[in-house]
Enzyme design. Sequence first.
Site, mmCIF file in Angstrom:
data_model
loop_
_atom_site.group_PDB
_atom_site.id
_atom_site.type_symbol
_atom_site.label_atom_id
_atom_site.label_comp_id
_atom_site.label_asym_id
_atom_site.label_seq_id
_atom_site.Cartn_x
_atom_site.Cartn_y
_atom_site.Cartn_z
ATOM 1 N N SER A 39 -25.401 24.243 21.544
ATOM 2 C CA SER A 39 -24.407 23.290 21.545
ATOM 3 C C SER A 39 -24.336 22.407 20.179
ATOM 4 O O SER A 39 -23.614 21.579 19.981
ATOM 5 C CB SER A 39 -25.297 21.986 22.687
ATOM 6 O OG SER A 39 -24.800 22.109 23.886
ATOM 7 N N SER B 78 -21.998 21.307 23.619
ATOM 8 C CA SER B 78 -21.769 19.912 24.138
ATOM 9 C C SER B 78 -21.792 19.094 23.010
ATOM 10 O O SER B 78 -21.196 17.976 23.361
ATOM 11 C CB SER B 78 -23.174 19.964 25.040
ATOM 12 O OG SER B 78 -24.094 19.608 24.391
ATOM 13 N N LYS C 190 -25.334 11.552 18.760
ATOM 14 C CA LYS C 190 -24.861 12.023 19.989
ATOM 15 C C LYS C 190 -25.306 11.280 21.268
ATOM 16 O O LYS C 190 -26.504 10.596 21.067
ATOM 17 C CB LYS C 190 -25.302 13.570 20.425
ATOM 18 C CG LYS C 190 -24.768 14.340 21.395
ATOM 19 C CD LYS C 190 -25.479 15.742 21.376
ATOM 20 C CE LYS C 190 -25.186 16.310 22.745
ATOM 21 N NZ LYS C 190 -25.652 17.640 22.793
#
Lengths: 487, 102
Positions: A178, A154, A79
């Site tokens: 997330s 996210s 990420k």
Amino acid sequence: MSILAQQNLRELQALLESGACSSRDIVTSVAEQIQTVDGDIHAYLEADTEAALVEADAADARRAQGEKGPLLGIPVAIKDLLNVKGQSCRCASKLLEGFVSPYDATSVAKLRQAGAIPFGRVNMDEFAMGASTEHSAYGVTRNPWNLEHVSGGSSGGSAAAVAAHTAIVSLGSDTGGSVRQPASFCGCVGLKPSYGRVSRYGLTAFASSLDQVGVLSKTVADAADTLSVVAGHDPRDTTSDPIGVPDYAAALGEDLKGMKIGIAEEFFGEGVDPEVAASVRKAIDHCVSLGAEPVAVQFPHLKYAVSIYYILAPAEASVNLSRFDGIRYGNRVEADDPVSMMCKTRDAHLGDEVKRRILLGTYVLSSGYYDAYYVKALKARALIKQDFDKVYEQCDVLMSPVAPTTAYKIGAGAQDPLAMYLGDICTIPSNLSGGCGLSVPCGFSQAGLPIGLQILGPAFAEERILRAGHAFEQSTDWHLKQPGSFS
Amino acid sequence: MSQPTPDLDHVDVTYVANLARIELSAAETEKFQGELDDVLAYIHQLNELDLEGIEPMSHPHPRENVLREDVPVEAPDRELLLNNAPARVQDLIRVPQMMEDA
């Protein structure tokens, strides 16, 4: 014959050990899959195949020397808010354009020590603020099951990459859901470890008392193997816990006989899509048929979780993001004095959702409001923890939906921030309490979008949720379903 | 900018944006005003709770005085850190002038 990129981590481990393939073969296959499908999905912000192949050769050399390990030679998508030395780390923000990480996050360093290859930066909502990746400054990540729909967030890039087989496993982060919510939206496994289980050093801070590095994978066993590598105390993160790391793989062998599963009706309340609720209830019934015992429990303060979170997370974010001032990192808008420079830089290079949360957080911390909002939310947070403590006196794990809905259409939630925040209700509580949580595929809507089962456990009880998730997964075939155009 | 009288129903967006060092346009200010007031209206539900005598929970697993031995450890490379600054002059980061000439 399926390609290497479509195999899960455990399958690839076996192929590597038998010599049927090399790490170079796997990286090559993943890179080809990115080339083939990521134009549609946009999970990746960048992926340096040449650099990854060099590391793959190094991993193959380590294996030739007799080394073994669950992640040796396996590429892992990262990420965009975790630092990988020498790679960009933009947190999907324009503000950090051009930033090159000067060091490895501890979770990334642990991957490298284990012989894994950090391969590719995957998309996210800017600074992890959002639940759809629509708030990335670099474009939305589409859901592999339906390109018109969001991938969640996210960690939407991390989830979509695993679902579209452009990653074997990926690292994400979970501040209010997330990791679990995009896993649920994309039909993969998402593990949020307990607060303190994985070091946050090198994880760009959003809300420091809530953030935790998590894993997205194709199976629960893969998540367990990856957690065993990245977990553990780190002197560089004083909130990482000195408690020892158990053998997560060993926990997977046990069945569900005698496990007490808590069901709190509050998690199935207003706003939860009937299709989602039905799927999750069916999954719980299935666990009961495997020998688990259902226990009705109460979670009276659940309805306050979103309010508590949207005071505390923005408050912490407003402080953490004050470092992005145009002086030390990334982009700057020049001006005649330092304050104008900061104000113009932050206006020009931060997105709306990030601004909204900074403003809200600054407001609740400002003089005259601190007690009315911030301290009140901290006290109410203790009530959430109390609810969990009572629940876990009666059961081993709590099962619920991950999100009230399946993945919605791109653009559908953009106009109403509050409605988006309410979608976090089922995942937020375990961030507030510091417990662990897992999302496991448990069905599909009529429209063909994945539904996730959330399995929550107390702090440092990852073995329990992994055991439950694995037993459920292995006796169902939801995790084997493939998005049509990418299988 | 002087501190406004506390108003628990409306965010003074202009005041808060200045504290947060974000220069908002008039259109942005108006948009955020509506959105943030909606969020405030929602989070007022916390007023229903009786929180008397409850200790604020600022951290999941509170820990005090986490210390380490006072020995040097490896730190990130200075060059790499400086290279991330938007405006570097030798080993310094250039910023707009902060003080008037003496």
